[in-house]
Design an enzyme around this catalytic site. Structure first.
Site, short mmCIF file in Angstrom:
data_model
loop_
_atom_site.label_atom_id
_atom_site.label_comp_id
_atom_site.label_asym_id
_atom_site.label_seq_id
_atom_site.Cartn_x
_atom_site.Cartn_y
_atom_site.Cartn_z
N LYS A 296 65.42 -0.06 1.64
CA LYS A 296 65.92 0.62 2.85
C LYS A 296 66.00 -0.37 4.00
O LYS A 296 65.26 -1.36 4.04
CB LYS A 296 65.03 1.80 3.25
CG LYS A 296 63.57 1.48 3.62
CD LYS A 296 63.30 1.06 5.06
CE LYS A 296 61.84 0.71 5.30
NZ LYS A 296 61.57 -0.05 6.50
N ASP B 91 57.13 5.78 3.65
CA ASP B 91 58.47 5.35 3.25
C ASP B 91 58.84 5.79 1.83
O ASP B 91 59.96 5.55 1.38
CB ASP B 91 58.58 3.82 3.31
CG ASP B 91 58.70 3.31 4.74
OD1 ASP B 91 59.00 4.11 5.64
OD2 ASP B 91 58.48 2.10 4.95
P1 ATP Z 1 57.37 -1.20 4.55
O1 ATP Z 1 58.76 -1.54 4.95
O2 ATP Z 1 57.26 0.13 3.82
O3 ATP Z 1 56.34 -1.37 5.62
P2 ATP Z 1 57.26 -3.70 3.24
O4 ATP Z 1 58.61 -3.79 2.59
O5 ATP Z 1 57.07 -4.45 4.50
O6 ATP Z 1 56.92 -2.20 3.41
P3 ATP Z 1 56.06 -4.02 0.66
O7 ATP Z 1 57.07 -4.87 -0.02
O8 ATP Z 1 56.03 -2.60 0.26
O9 ATP Z 1 56.16 -4.15 2.23
O10 ATP Z 1 54.65 -4.74 0.42
C1 ATP Z 1 53.55 -4.63 1.29
C2 ATP Z 1 52.31 -5.02 0.50
O11 ATP Z 1 52.06 -4.01 -0.48
C3 ATP Z 1 52.45 -6.32 -0.27
O12 ATP Z 1 51.92 -7.37 0.45
C4 ATP Z 1 51.74 -6.07 -1.59
O13 ATP Z 1 50.48 -6.69 -1.62
C5 ATP Z 1 51.50 -4.57 -1.67
N1 ATP Z 1 52.17 -3.90 -2.82
C6 ATP Z 1 51.65 -2.89 -3.53
N2 ATP Z 1 52.50 -2.47 -4.47
C7 ATP Z 1 53.60 -3.23 -4.38
C8 ATP Z 1 54.83 -3.26 -5.10
N3 ATP Z 1 55.09 -2.44 -6.11
N4 ATP Z 1 55.75 -4.15 -4.71
C9 ATP Z 1 55.50 -4.98 -3.67
N5 ATP Z 1 54.35 -5.02 -2.98
C10 ATP Z 1 53.40 -4.13 -3.31
#
Ligand code: ATP
Length: 306
Positions: free
Chosen positions: A13, A143
């Site tokens: 997203k 999210d």
């Molecule tokens: P958001 O936009 O929802 O805040 P994000 O995209 O910034 O999320 P994610 O990629 O979801 O962040 O990852 C945040 C943290 O979650 C990572 O540093 C990782 O350690 C942990 N994590 C747990 N499960 C997963 C997964 N399936 N894929 C990626 N990271 C994951």
């Protein structure tokens, strides 16, 4: 032969708008978010595994480095939640083929959790509606429901109370990726620090944003993009300002830090412009990678039965 496994494709997203209200007494912020699902996907494979083997998670794909494979992984947490709720076996093999940047503000972990809910529903033939799946998803993170709904939607509350938005148009995006993620809680904290002593209004959807989406007007949408976390993300990662400048100088219709960053999303007129900006960003030396995508696209859905 009965199904032994399913593959679910689930999108990243971007937040076209992210309005963040004041810090509540529960430590959370009320937010209003306009989400768009874009054509950058993780593929979640879920298969039955031998008795008593438990949940085994494996990873592949360009953005799988450093992603946890234990209970920290949101996909594992989603599988356990579904198993608890519906009294299902947890002898399962999960494979995540990751293309969505990690900790990039694109809800990659949430996408995988959404993918697992859809995959469990299909594999165990539970027959949940999309609405029912979104309610379960909200227990895993704000999210996660949007990973199921996809399209364009407005999220309220913590971003998890979704209303689909009636919109027109297909939008072209160029995503500037960072080599290192940003922690979402750290960005919210920095946002609170920067706003200390200021009167913070309740978060509302912007009218120009909704008008642009209803008209399918990419130029107006570019002008309406907004993110209350952008200043905080740039404060923690000043190089993001340079990235935003490259897009502005190039003439992108708009540029925005996605969610808590550090991914920067640029809206451009068409495919040709998206190629040109990709070259400009790649040669700028200020980004770790560039990806082109378009949206809106569907939420998590089964693409293959095994
Ligand atoms: P958001 O936009 O929802 O805040 P994000 O995209 O910034 O999320 P994610 O990629 O979801 O962040 O990852 C945040 C943290 O979650 C990572 O540093 C990782 O350690 C942990 N994590 C747990 N499960 C997963 C997964 N399936 N894929 C990626 N990271 C994951």
């Amino acid at each position: 032969m009965s199904t032994r496994g399913v593959v679910v494709r689930v999108p990243a997203k971007i937040n076209l708008q992210l309005a963040v209200g004041p810090l509540g007494s529960d430590g959370f912020h009320e937010v209003t978010s306009v989400f768009q699902a874009i054509s950058l996907f993780d593929d979640v494979t879920l298969k039955f595994a031998p008795d008593n083997s438990g949940i085994k998670l494996t990873l592949s794909g360009p953005t799988s480095n450093g992603v946890p494979v234990d209970d920290e992984n949101l996909a594992v947490r989603a599988a356990k939640l579904m198993a608890d709720k519906f009294d299902l076996s947890t002898d399962l093999a999960i494979h995540l083929k990751k293309e969505i940047p990690v900790a990039g503000g694109m809800a990659g972990g949430s996408a995988d959790a959404a993918g697992i809910i859809v995959a469990m529903d299909a594999l165990f033939e539970i027959g949940l509606s999309r609405d029912e799946m979104e309610i379960i998803a909200a227990q895993l993170g704000s999210d996660v429901p949007f990973g199921i709904s996809g399209g364009i939607a407005i999220g309220r509350g913590r971003g998890d109370q979704l209303t689909p938005a009636l919109t027109r148009g297909n939008y072209h995006w160029v995503l500037a990726l960072s080599g290192q993620g940003l922690s979402t809680p750290a960005v919210y904290q920095e946002c609170d620090r920067l706003r200390e002593g200021l009167d913070v209004a309740s978060p509302l959807v912007s009218d120009p944003m909704m008008q642009a989406l209803r008209a399918g007007d990419a130029t107006a949408l570019g002008l309406a993009l907004s993110n209350d976390l952008q200043a905080a993300a740039c404060s923690l990662r000043p190089a993001l300002r340079l990235v935003l400048d490259v897009g502005k100088d190039y003439g992108a219709l708009g540029g925005i830090v996605s969610g808590s960053g550090p991914t920067v999303a640029f809206l451009v007129e068409d495919e040709e412009k998206s190629m040109d900006l990709t070259v400009a960003l790649s040669s700028s030396g200020v980004v770790a990678g560039v990806v082109r995508a378009s949206g809106p696209v569907h939420g998590a859905r089964v693409i293959q039965s095994i």
